[in-house]
Design a protein around this motif. Sequence first.
Motif, PDB file in Angstrom:
ATOM      1  N   MET A   1     -65.323   7.073 -34.947  1.00 12.20           N
ATOM      2  CA  MET A   1     -64.274   8.032 -35.280  1.00 12.20           C
ATOM      3  C   MET A   1     -63.308   8.231 -34.120  1.00 12.20           C
ATOM      4  O   MET A   1     -62.135   8.506 -34.330  1.00 12.20           O
ATOM      5  CB  MET A   1     -64.898   9.368 -35.687  1.00 12.20           C
ATOM      6  CG  MET A   1     -65.550   9.343 -37.056  1.00 12.20           C
ATOM      7  SD  MET A   1     -64.416   8.854 -38.388  1.00 12.20           S
ATOM      8  CE  MET A   1     -63.238  10.194 -38.385  1.00 12.20           C
ATOM      9  N   GLY A  26     -60.917   1.516 -45.890  1.00 14.98           N
ATOM     10  CA  GLY A  26     -61.779   2.318 -45.039  1.00 14.98           C
ATOM     11  C   GLY A  26     -61.026   2.928 -43.883  1.00 14.98           C
ATOM     12  O   GLY A  26     -61.203   4.111 -43.552  1.00 14.98           O
ATOM     13  N   ALA A  29     -58.932   5.880 -45.181  1.00 14.11           N
ATOM     14  CA  ALA A  29     -59.751   7.039 -45.513  1.00 14.11           C
ATOM     15  C   ALA A  29     -60.250   7.742 -44.252  1.00 14.11           C
ATOM     16  O   ALA A  29     -60.197   8.980 -44.146  1.00 14.11           O
ATOM     17  CB  ALA A  29     -60.928   6.611 -46.386  1.00 14.11           C
ATOM     18  N   LEU A  30     -60.728   6.971 -43.286  1.00 13.67           N
ATOM     19  CA  LEU A  30     -61.229   7.560 -42.047  1.00 13.67           C
ATOM     20  C   LEU A  30     -60.107   8.206 -41.246  1.00 13.67           C
ATOM     21  O   LEU A  30     -60.297   9.255 -40.628  1.00 13.67           O
ATOM     22  CB  LEU A  30     -61.937   6.487 -41.221  1.00 13.67           C
ATOM     23  CG  LEU A  30     -63.263   5.975 -41.798  1.00 13.67           C
ATOM     24  CD1 LEU A  30     -63.724   4.728 -41.045  1.00 13.67           C
ATOM     25  CD2 LEU A  30     -64.329   7.064 -41.742  1.00 13.67           C
ATOM     26  N   ASP A  33     -59.373  11.475 -42.814  1.00 20.37           N
ATOM     27  CA  ASP A  33     -60.451  12.419 -42.479  1.00 20.37           C
ATOM     28  C   ASP A  33     -60.302  12.942 -41.058  1.00 20.37           C
ATOM     29  O   ASP A  33     -60.705  14.074 -40.756  1.00 20.37           O
ATOM     30  CB  ASP A  33     -61.814  11.742 -42.635  1.00 20.37           C
ATOM     31  CG  ASP A  33     -62.195  11.511 -44.081  1.00 20.37           C
ATOM     32  OD1 ASP A  33     -61.520  12.065 -44.980  1.00 20.37           O
ATOM     33  OD2 ASP A  33     -63.164  10.759 -44.328  1.00 20.37           O
ATOM     34  N   LEU A  76     -58.164   7.832 -51.461  1.00 19.92           N
ATOM     35  CA  LEU A  76     -58.209   7.645 -50.007  1.00 19.92           C
ATOM     36  C   LEU A  76     -57.547   8.787 -49.247  1.00 19.92           C
ATOM     37  O   LEU A  76     -57.605   8.823 -48.012  1.00 19.92           O
ATOM     38  CB  LEU A  76     -57.531   6.321 -49.642  1.00 19.92           C
ATOM     39  CG  LEU A  76     -58.165   5.070 -50.250  1.00 19.92           C
ATOM     40  CD1 LEU A  76     -57.307   3.853 -49.948  1.00 19.92           C
ATOM     41  CD2 LEU A  76     -59.592   4.870 -49.755  1.00 19.92           C
ATOM     42  N   LEU A 192     -68.149  -0.207 -42.664  1.00 21.55           N
ATOM     43  CA  LEU A 192     -68.026   1.121 -43.239  1.00 21.55           C
ATOM     44  C   LEU A 192     -69.377   1.767 -43.508  1.00 21.55           C
ATOM     45  O   LEU A 192     -70.304   1.113 -44.017  1.00 21.55           O
ATOM     46  CB  LEU A 192     -67.208   1.058 -44.526  1.00 21.55           C
ATOM     47  CG  LEU A 192     -65.800   0.469 -44.380  1.00 21.55           C
ATOM     48  CD1 LEU A 192     -65.089   0.486 -45.727  1.00 21.55           C
ATOM     49  CD2 LEU A 192     -64.991   1.212 -43.329  1.00 21.55           C
ATOM     50  N   ASP A 193     -69.475   3.040 -43.188  1.00 23.05           N
ATOM     51  CA  ASP A 193     -70.672   3.819 -43.502  1.00 23.05           C
ATOM     52  C   ASP A 193     -70.762   3.993 -45.017  1.00 23.05           C
ATOM     53  O   ASP A 193     -69.757   3.818 -45.732  1.00 23.05           O
ATOM     54  CB  ASP A 193     -70.609   5.174 -42.808  1.00 23.05           C
ATOM     55  CG  ASP A 193     -69.460   6.028 -43.327  1.00 23.05           C
ATOM     56  OD1 ASP A 193     -69.667   6.757 -44.311  1.00 23.05           O
ATOM     57  OD2 ASP A 193     -68.345   5.930 -42.776  1.00 23.05           O
ATOM     58  N   THR A 196     -68.051   6.308 -46.746  1.00 20.41           N
ATOM     59  CA  THR A 196     -66.693   5.746 -46.732  1.00 20.41           C
ATOM     60  C   THR A 196     -66.609   4.504 -47.605  1.00 20.41           C
ATOM     61  O   THR A 196     -65.610   4.293 -48.299  1.00 20.41           O
ATOM     62  CB  THR A 196     -66.278   5.402 -45.285  1.00 20.41           C
ATOM     63  OG1 THR A 196     -66.429   6.558 -44.464  1.00 20.41           O
ATOM     64  CG2 THR A 196     -64.841   4.921 -45.230  1.00 20.41           C
ATOM     65  N   ARG A 199     -66.282   5.460 -51.170  1.00 21.25           N
ATOM     66  CA  ARG A 199     -64.916   5.928 -51.422  1.00 21.25           C
ATOM     67  C   ARG A 199     -63.961   4.746 -51.553  1.00 21.25           C
ATOM     68  O   ARG A 199     -63.077   4.733 -52.419  1.00 21.25           O
ATOM     69  CB  ARG A 199     -64.508   6.840 -50.269  1.00 21.25           C
ATOM     70  CG  ARG A 199     -63.232   7.611 -50.465  1.00 21.25           C
ATOM     71  CD  ARG A 199     -63.142   8.619 -49.345  1.00 21.25           C
ATOM     72  NE  ARG A 199     -61.834   9.191 -49.171  1.00 21.25           N
ATOM     73  CZ  ARG A 199     -61.484   9.908 -48.103  1.00 21.25           C
ATOM     74  NH1 ARG A 199     -62.365  10.102 -47.135  1.00 21.25           N
ATOM     75  NH2 ARG A 199     -60.275  10.411 -48.011  1.00 21.25           N
ATOM     76  N   LYS A 200     -64.137   3.744 -50.693  1.00 18.24           N
ATOM     77  CA  LYS A 200     -63.288   2.555 -50.788  1.00 18.24           C
ATOM     78  C   LYS A 200     -63.500   1.841 -52.116  1.00 18.24           C
ATOM     79  O   LYS A 200     -62.523   1.407 -52.755  1.00 18.24           O
ATOM     80  CB  LYS A 200     -63.581   1.614 -49.622  1.00 18.24           C
ATOM     81  CG  LYS A 200     -62.807   0.303 -49.691  1.00 18.24           C
ATOM     82  CD  LYS A 200     -63.054  -0.584 -48.481  1.00 18.24           C
ATOM     83  CE  LYS A 200     -62.289  -1.903 -48.597  1.00 18.24           C
ATOM     84  NZ  LYS A 200     -62.383  -2.727 -47.361  1.00 18.24           N
TER      85      LYS A 200
END
Length: 265
Positions: A1, A26, A29-30, A33, A76, A192-193, A196, A199-200
Amino acid sequence: MNQIAGLGTVLGVWAHPDDEAYLSGGLMALARDAGSRVVCVTATHGERGTTDPERWPADRLAEQRAVELRDCLDVLGVTEHHWLGYRDGECDRVPPGEAVARIAELIDAVRPDTVVTFGPDGQTGHPDHQAVGRWTAAAVDRAAPARTRLLQSAITGDWARQWRIVNDRFDVFVPGYPVVRRESELALHLTLDPVTLSRKVKALAAQASQTAGLIATMGADQYAAWVADEAFVAAEPAPLICERCWWDHENARWRCAGTPAASLR
């Protein structure tokens, strides 16, 4: 992050709806966030992206894909989007100076800290991808603040080997591609975790005209694993492009009616 937060304001420039989600879903989205501004630019509506043009004539598919992209970006958390309005499959026919100028105007308006797009290979070898990557590199060179990083999507050798059978089965790459990069060459590599990645995949599933059949055929788990990595290299300096420049496909170099060819890389 910490790496994602360090990207600051992100501007993504892509060729067709779904490019942005496959190659940087990803990351977007990150970044959202982390509280960063993310702006997405799409060159075409992807109106030729079908094997069934009778069911999906170009105008109808363009409208459908615009709705799908809106829904994808909503998943996203991306609220800023711009179309360039070029014709799908014809980006390499657009006067480069015009396209570069339009992207440069967006860069001037957004003032991004990071720009993400295709590399010279266009990821899959698609001419539209390659053209958009060239335009964006030139626009960053022309208009971006000195601090701006240009990150170009890349494919690692490990990913290419792991997914070779799948990629061949679905004709993901133009013959002769992909161009693979070593891990040591990457400026950013995201695996990606689970949250995430989910979500992708949801964002990609929103672009159902392009992804529904693929997800059904591959299965949700394999599809998720296939899109779990996003890799980027730092771009090399771009040539200066003017309204009289054009791309010489045969020799893979820029030409300019007003500049000696040797001065363009």
